[in-house]
Design a protein around this motif. Structure first.
Motif: not given
Lengths: 324, 324, 324, 324, 324
Positions: D272, D274-276, D278
């Motif tokens: 979660a 890392f997703a931001v 990206t």
């Protein structure tokens, strides 16, 4: 509720007189009569008076006062002391336990009721309506109340069987949930308690059938065998339900795992489907000087349609293999 | 179906006469004869007439009327009361239970059938065809019907064994599924019920072999030992199936987990294979002023071919290690 | 294979004559002799002739013909009927069961062999080579064959122990697999069947040692105790293997879960390592007008080297914590 | 190691003479003496000589030669044959089993030792140092050696208890690992073997206490009760350890699952976080003609700082909820 | 604490005199008196003096000195030796075990206390306050102390029941944690130890009730039955708690799995929600020459709003299906 529920003398199957606790010894002189006393959570003082009238053993009276005994049968001299657990289903399947103690001697029976339970007034009325049976003496009174107590277990175990069925439905039809697991645990707890209350009946009846006591006539023996039989049946149902419950717990667990597997597969399938357009988009986002497709007029719609097709095929394949 | 299926007197192995229920006491005067009555779910009124003719015990008659008893054997005076559970497989492996009650006395046997079960007319015909055995009296009739009842269990337990085999196939060959888990639970339930019905036979036969009753002659004892043996065998098969079923449940559970692991690995492998081109594409999507590769004429095809090669190698490696 | 394998009379430990089935009654007149008959899956007609010669009980003969009986010992009058299950390991660890029935009477022993099993010709030869023991009569013959049957169990249980060891190796050294789970299940099944076949030996020997039958002399009792002892040992090994197998199943399950955890961790670690360059690439793919790094001449190589370093550090950290 | 460890005659508690195997029958003539022979894995020839001297039963001698017997006690005529399993802990907690066989008769005791075990020379020395006890005859010698054998079990079961504690530490303090699971399995195996070796002691002592044999005097009975008591205690410790081990296996399994859950949560949380960035980077990589933010001078640093803040908040939230 | 806690002679229910250990034999001459000695972890020397005064058996005295015995009852000649385990709850639910040994003979009772336990001074005072009961002799003293010991078990088992309830709360209300699993294990361990300590009471009381020893009068038998009853109840509670604990362990395990499933679903749902904008952003990052949307003035805000809407819908759907 008063402590002394009832106190009467019986002769040849009929009530002769309601008597006062302190007059009992006068009645006891007449061997053709017997006294039947019903008490409800008696005070120490009342119990002491009863003890004096009938010459009961200290330890038995102490037990009868303190309650919270194991169901048991004990012989003090030639008088019997019996402890039984009663059961009682109150609304929304909650089980309440009580205790009943019996003192049975040459011409008396004292019934001491503790905790939540139904009164034995009905039993008394029914006994008085059957003088030919009541004339068999206090042995028959003991049977009548024990039978009544055992019969109270049937709705309870049926309630437990229903609870198991409800759990089965939830396990096999619904989704695995914390509530089901907690209900399984709760049912197990109830089953253990009912089992603990009812299983001593078997031994108690067995010993009542074997005891060689003059005031329990041989012709009342088949009656105790009848109670014995009911106790065995209740016991069997409880054991059965318990064994099924254990299997339900295991099955529940398997189903949780299958459900977990389903989640993983569904996730994997969707991740794969999403990965394709993401990858394609990344490709055509590269900044190479020479990428012929980027210059085509219909490059963009072709790529969009192409990826949609691939996604469609993937969706179809996952669907067929049961992952979606 | 009529309540009184049959009512006849037998002498020296042959039927002498079909009689009316109210004429029985006349027949009973002749000690060389015995009466064999077959009832099917009799009304209270019929049972009362039978009770009066033979002097049966109140408690036994009450049981025979209410049905839903545990299998048991009881001696009232010198007459026997036996309760057995019958079993019956209807189409699609559904098991139906019934009950049969026996009253056996000095010169009579009353057979009361309850619920779903096959009629005993065949047994009667077969008995009448073997006068030398039938002449051994009501003890032999009791054996003949009990043997018939026990033999009905064999197709049922074979059906349960087949059900276990079907489950084994599903567990070890197919995919773990909710249906298999539910079938395991259902089979366990059936096994428990059959066990509960058949295991009392062992004790009942044991006691029939030990009872010292004149109308069960010593030479019929080996016959009851034969039933005892069959009951033991059925019991053993049921226990065996149950133990295997428990192991199957555990094995099922292990296989669910292995299958979950397979899913995770497959997902991880594909995710890795997809991650490579995505990362590469991202790289060449960077906007650095100086990125020499981007200017090469064959940069694009080289990168595409390069990532395809890496993906191919990864696929091969995952394949080899069993993740794909 | 012929039905009548052997039929001979023995006296004082020596074979006197091979006889015809129909001449037996002549031999039986001489109390110093006994007849030993060996049959293999006899037809109904042969069995009937044997029955007539020795006066065997109908039920026993019926059992001997139908086979598929439970191991048991039964006394009909003063003749014994014994059923034993034989066991036989064929290639690739497949176990085959057979049955042997014995009729033992005042001066005869009839041995009926069913299904797959080794012939008893060797036993006969060995017995005839020990006249001093054979002179103890048919009791010793019974012992000799029973001993032979029990000894056949040892290679079988050793085979099962080997199978368990093979499973242990697979569980603890290899990867969890569907095959191992299925092998565990199969071994459990075999163990249950062997247990069912061998455990009745204990009771049978026990009763042979207690029976007070003239043709089983007190001095052969220690011999039956010997078989009893072997049966106990086989039983113990089977129980042991079964208990270990259950633990192996549980251990297998734990290891599957650990392996699942390993997969998850490995996946998580690689995902993290891959996430870094992907994220960095995304960053420098942004189209902001002012992003100074993009204009640097060595921006590109610096970023590549930087992300490689971060990935290297991550790899090292995951390695150290055991996730990779 | 020589086969005949010792061979001496004793009288009134004192060794009278070391004798040769072939001279024994001369000693046996004197009823006030008894012979105590100690053998170690004797050859068939030696055993035969012993058998001839004392008239031992064939079956017992055969057992004594082959070893690998179940612990047992058997009475042949008036001589006892006892088989016991000895136990012996070698370095690094490896358990070795041996066997000791006893032949006890009217005036002899033969002790046959097999496999790995400590010699009984110490026992002999200690016995000879207590002439008043040794004068009770071969019954006391039997007790002394049995007591020595049972005492050897105590360090072994303590070793097993230590092993359990080591496993507990690993399960509750360390990480779930394949090694722990294998150690649990191994310990279970050891416990089963020790149990199998020690539990027959209970029955053997029980029978020694009940046997009515003249050379086991009533006053040595409390001594055998003492061994009985030790055997019970060892048995109890083994059962206890086994039950705890089963719970440890279950607990281990729960902890593996918790650890798996921890891995999943940690992974999810990092994914979660890392997703931001990206996603944000992707956004500003879009090529829309009109994207005002891209033109801002501080757009780039603002976005970088913004995503870092969001990641920080996420990290804090996951930390607080225990996922990180 | 001194070794000789108390040493006095009693006659007709009253203490007659405090005596010295070496004067005991003078008191013992008077059969109307009995001596009651209380020792606390006595030295070998003290025990030897006691042994000499009363003629106790070597093995019993050795046991009494070494402590760490199994609870047991043994008869040496006509003197009893009893070993009981005492229990004692110290702060924060830690259970401490001790041992009490009794030597009871014709006119003495020696009570030897070992390890952590409450002194029996209270019991002595209470006994001396009831001369009519104390006059029943050393049998009553034995009962009084045993009753005191058994009563010490009740707070302990109640503490264990409370511990189970605390675990239930944690399992069903809190999150699955390593601590709960360890507490379950610890409680199981405590239950096993209490069970091991209390269950021998049942057998010991049983034998005390059956022993035909003159100094345990028939009228004290109901008292031992009372202890027997208490021991049964404690035993039952322990068994019950153990069975529930096992179910709690299983339920805990199910809940861990459900929690794992929840994690997976939550993760999958968020991953799906995040995947949408990432994919969209990738799309509009493609470098096709012809992508009309990119040229639209409101292309950017439309795409942003569009993806936000899709995410919102996904969030709503996952929420409804319980994944979020």
């Amino acid at each position: 509720m008063k402590e002394i529920v009832n106190c009467a003398a019986y002769s040849i199957g009929h009530k002769t007189v309601d008597i006062d606790l302190d007059k009992i010894h006068e009645i006891l002189k007449d061997p053709s009569q017997f006294v039947w006393i019903g008490l409800y959570e008696p005070s120490e003082e009342i119990l002491e008076r009863v003890q004096n009238e009938f010459g009961l053993h200290d330890l038995a009276v102490e037990d009868a006062h303190r309650a919270h005994q194991r169901p048991k049968i004990e012989l003090y001299g030639d008088s019997l002391f019996i402890v039984l657990r009663t059961v009682h289903m109150v609304r929304d399947c909650h089980i309440q336990f009580g205790e009943t103690h019996f003192f049975v001697g040459t011409n008396f029976i004292v019934v001491v009721r503790h905790g939540s339970s139904v009164a034995y007034t009905d039993v008394r009325t029914r006994c008085e309506a059957m003088p030919e049976l009541l004339s068999k003496g206090q042995g028959f009174v003991l049977y009548a109340i024990m039978d009544f107590i055992v019969d109270m277990y049937f709705p309870v175990v049926e309630g437990l069987e229903d609870a198991l069925e409800a759990i089965e439905d939830k396990v096999f039809k619904g989704n695995p949930s914390r509530e089901t697991t907690e209900q399984i645990y709760q049912l197990k707890k109830d089953l253990l308690e009912v089992k603990r209350a009812v299983s001593p009946f078997i031994d108690i009846c067995n010993r009542l059938m074997r005891f060689d006591i003059k005031y329990i006539s041989p012709e009342t023996q088949p009656y105790f065998r009848d109670i014995y039989d009911h106790a065995l049946r209740i016991n069997e149902i409880v054991d059965n339900t318990r064994e099924l419950l254990n299997t339900a717990l295991d099955a529940n667990f398997s189903l949780i795992s299958i459900s977990q597997n389903d989640t993983s597969r569904k996730f994997a399938a969707w991740a794969a489907i999403f990965a394709v357009p993401t990858m394609v988009a990344g490709y055509y986002g590269m900044n190479f000087r020479v990428m012929p497709e980027l210059q085509w007029t219909y490059g963009y719609p072709m790529v969009v349609i192409g990826t949609l097709c691939i996604c469609g095929v993937l969706y179809y394949l996952f669907r067929r293999s049961g992952w979606l």
